[in-house]
Structures are given as structure tokens and as C-alpha cells.
Write a protein that holds these residues in place. Structure first.
Motif, PDB file in Angstrom:
ATOM      1  N   GLU A 105       0.811  -1.216   0.000  1.00 36.85           N
ATOM      2  CA  GLU A 105       0.000   0.000   0.000  1.00 36.85           C
ATOM      3  C   GLU A 105       0.846   1.269   0.000  1.00 36.85           C
ATOM      4  N   LEU A 108       1.389   2.910  -3.385  1.00 38.58           N
ATOM      5  CA  LEU A 108       0.083   3.306  -3.911  1.00 38.58           C
ATOM      6  C   LEU A 108      -0.433   4.550  -3.199  1.00 38.58           C
ATOM      7  N   ARG A 109      -0.197   4.621  -1.885  1.00 44.18           N
ATOM      8  CA  ARG A 109      -0.567   5.829  -1.140  1.00 44.18           C
ATOM      9  C   ARG A 109       0.298   7.012  -1.591  1.00 44.18           C
ATOM     10  N   LEU A 113      -3.434   7.601  -3.832  1.00 44.23           N
ATOM     11  CA  LEU A 113      -4.660   6.849  -3.567  1.00 44.23           C
ATOM     12  C   LEU A 113      -5.051   6.957  -2.090  1.00 44.23           C
ATOM     13  N   SER A 114      -6.344   6.873  -1.844  1.00 47.18           N
ATOM     14  CA  SER A 114      -6.828   6.845  -0.468  1.00 47.18           C
ATOM     15  C   SER A 114      -6.486   5.491   0.143  1.00 47.18           C
ATOM     16  N   ALA A 117      -8.721   2.723  -1.338  1.00 45.74           N
ATOM     17  CA  ALA A 117      -8.388   2.479  -2.738  1.00 45.74           C
ATOM     18  C   ALA A 117      -7.042   1.778  -2.865  1.00 45.74           C
ATOM     19  N   ALA A 118      -6.088   2.166  -2.004  1.00 46.53           N
ATOM     20  CA  ALA A 118      -4.773   1.523  -2.037  1.00 46.53           C
ATOM     21  C   ALA A 118      -4.877   0.060  -1.642  1.00 46.53           C
ATOM     22  N   GLN A 121      -6.489  -1.915  -4.513  1.00 43.44           N
ATOM     23  CA  GLN A 121      -5.577  -2.122  -5.634  1.00 43.44           C
ATOM     24  C   GLN A 121      -4.475  -3.105  -5.273  1.00 43.44           C
ATOM     25  N   ARG A 162       4.545   1.284 -10.136  1.00 47.21           N
ATOM     26  CA  ARG A 162       4.222   1.811 -11.454  1.00 47.21           C
ATOM     27  C   ARG A 162       5.474   2.083 -12.289  1.00 47.21           C
ATOM     28  N   ALA A 198      -3.156  -0.120 -12.836  1.00 49.34           N
ATOM     29  CA  ALA A 198      -2.836   1.239 -12.413  1.00 49.34           C
ATOM     30  C   ALA A 198      -3.379   2.272 -13.393  1.00 49.34           C
ATOM     31  N   GLU A 199      -4.280   1.830 -14.264  1.00 49.57           N
ATOM     32  CA  GLU A 199      -4.924   2.709 -15.226  1.00 49.57           C
ATOM     33  C   GLU A 199      -3.931   3.340 -16.179  1.00 49.57           C
TER      34      GLU A 199
END
Length: 275
Positions: A105, A108-109, A113-114, A117-118, A121, A162, A198-199
Motif C-alpha cells: 500500500e 500506492l498511497r 490513492l486513499s 483504494a490503495a 488495488q 508503477r 494502475a490505469e
């Protein structure tokens, strides 16, 4: 369009002695490049230079460019540099005192990301690399998982960062055949469509360092052969194995056939180098 990774005239020295001497190559997104050579050829030292992880006594020069941006060779790479490593020993990349979910996480944080959401994902990333019990794995510590599971967690961590460039240094050497196959499947997913979760639609570039020609042949598109810190041959993976030109490459291929796929550490390079 810039290559994902550009390396020009990379040199690594120790007290004036050249250990890596003039290595140059480029990696496009979605490409898997094998870096081959016997133990002592300089493969892992090349990886350490690209990752900014050289020992303090060593110095590096040349040009390193990631996604079109010049990166100083003298500095350790941050998570935002666009390059991530998967090492042979996944324990070296994970904190044994922090739950694996929390480690996933964090990047991702950092990306904005919240917390919910983290976490979601991170779960999706674990599933994408073949972890069947993702919820339980999120709550586990690294010491509670097998080597193959930990390698897949490390791939998920690379995805979470990413990164568009992945340096995989002997990631399957210590694994049994079943775990090895699962890790290679996960790495294939990474290089082919690593950032869909990760879009992002851009595939990652991968430098795959190995002494196992069988794995390299099944997994990589192109290959570089390193001997004594220099590139002695390069080309399409299949052509290099079927029609090696350089005597050192021929020796490695013959040794691999005799050893059922792997390059022995005693294979003789043109001269000595440091792994």
C-alpha cells in the motif's frame, strides 16, 4: 519516442580497475532482454549500477536514461525514478516486521490513492500475479510465505511502484520448477500489460538477468552476452542460441546443453570480471 531504458558506455571501476567496460544497450517498452553470462561475467554488477546500488568503493560512469530522462549513475534510485528491481532473494526487498499488505500500500498511497483504494488495488495486484489467497497474504509477514509466493509479492510490489523498467536479477534461480513457472507467468503479465490495473496501458520493459539459457530462451525476445564486463555478442534470443558467433557464446551454449540449461560458474570468460 524514447526507449524505456537507454544505457550508453556504462563503466564500473574499482580502484582504477574496469569491471564493466563500455556496456551499451536500449530497451523498448514491452521488450524482454536477457543479460547472459557465466558467474563472474559482470551481470549483477551491471544491474547494481543501473539501480544505483553499487558498493561505495566502486565508481560508475556513462549515460543512463529512463523514459527519456537522464538519471545520475551516482545516486540511488528513488521509487519515482521509473526503475524497479526484483532480486534473487525476495527477502532482501521486503521488511520482515511489516505486514505485506502495508508494504504494497505504501507506493500506492504515495501515488495519491486513499487508504481504501490503495488496499483494494493491492489486493488486485496480488491476484494478478497469481496469489490465490490475497486477503490472507495481505495480513501475512514475509516469513510466513514460500519463496515462490514471495517472488510474486515482489512482482506485485514492482507493479505498485508503477515502474516502466524492471530489472530482474536471477529471480527464478532458487525456486522449484512449479514456483519458477508461476513467477515467469507473473513476469510475463508485468511486461505485457503491467499497468492496466494502475490505469495505464503502457507495457513495461524488462532486463532479465540469468545464467539459465532454457529460461531465457522461453521468456526473452533479445539477448546480450556479457563476458569479463564487456558485451561479446547480442541479437535475437533464438538466433543467438542456434547460431552463436563469438567463441565465448558458443562455449556457454555448449555448457548449457551439457548442464541441462544452466551456465556453470566455471565457464571460462575471455578474462576475469566480478559478478
Amino acid at each position: 519516442m524514447h526507449p524505456a531504458l537507454l544505457v550508453q558506455d556504462l563503466r564500473v571501476s574499482l580502484r582504477g580497475r574496469a569491471l564493466i567496460d563500455g556496456v551499451s544497450f536500449a530497451l523498448d517498452r514491452g521488450q524482454r532482454l536477457a543479460l547472459l553470462g557465466a558467474s563472474g561475467s559482470g551481470k549483477s554488477l551491471t544491474a547494481a549500477a543501473l539501480l544505483g546500488q553499487l558498493p561505495a568503493a566502486m565508481s560508475a560512469s556513462g549515460r543512463l536514461q529512463i523514459n527519456g530522462v537522464d538519471v545520475p549513475l551516482s545516486k540511488r534510485r528513488s521509487r519515482r525514478a521509473g526503475i524497479t528491481a526484483i532480486h534473487q532473494d525476495p527477502m532482501s526487498s521486503l521488511n520482515p516486521l511489516v505486514r505485506l499488505g502495508k508494504q504494497l500500500e505504501i507506493p500506492l498511497r504515495d501515488a495519491g490513492l486513499s487508504v481504501p483504494a490503495a488496499r483494494q488495488q493491492a489486493l488486485e495486484l496480488l491476484v494478478s500475479v497469481g496469489i490465490e489467497e490475497a486477503e490472507r497474504t495481505m495480513e501475512s509477514f514475509s516469513g510466513e510465505l514460500s519463496g515462490g509466493q514471495l517472488q510474486r509479492v515482489c512482482i506485485a510490489l514492482a507493479l505498485a511502484c508503477r515502474s516502466t523498467v524492471l530489472v530482474a536479477d536471477e529471480p527464478t534461480t532458487a525456486l522449484d520448477m512449479v514456483s519458477q513457472a508461476k513467477v515467469l507467468d507473473a513476469l510475463s503479465l508485468y511486461s505485457e500489460s503491467s499497468h492496466s490495473i494502475a490505469e495505464q496501458s503502457t507495457a513495461a520493459a524488462m532486463l532479465f538477468i540469468t545464467h539459465d539459457l532454457a529460461v531465457a530462451a522461453a521468456f526473452c525476445h533479445q539477448a546480450l552476452v556479457l563476458g569479463s564486463g564487456r558485451i561479446v555478442e547480442e541479437g535475437p534470443m533464438q538466433s543467438l542460441l542456434e547460431r552463436p558467433r563469438h567463441p565465448y557464446t558458443k562455449q556457454l551454449v555448449e555448457a548449457a546443453h551439457a548442464g541441462f540449461g544452466s551456465l556453470p560458474s566455471e565457464a571460462t570468460a575471455p578474462s576475469e570480471a566480478t559478478a
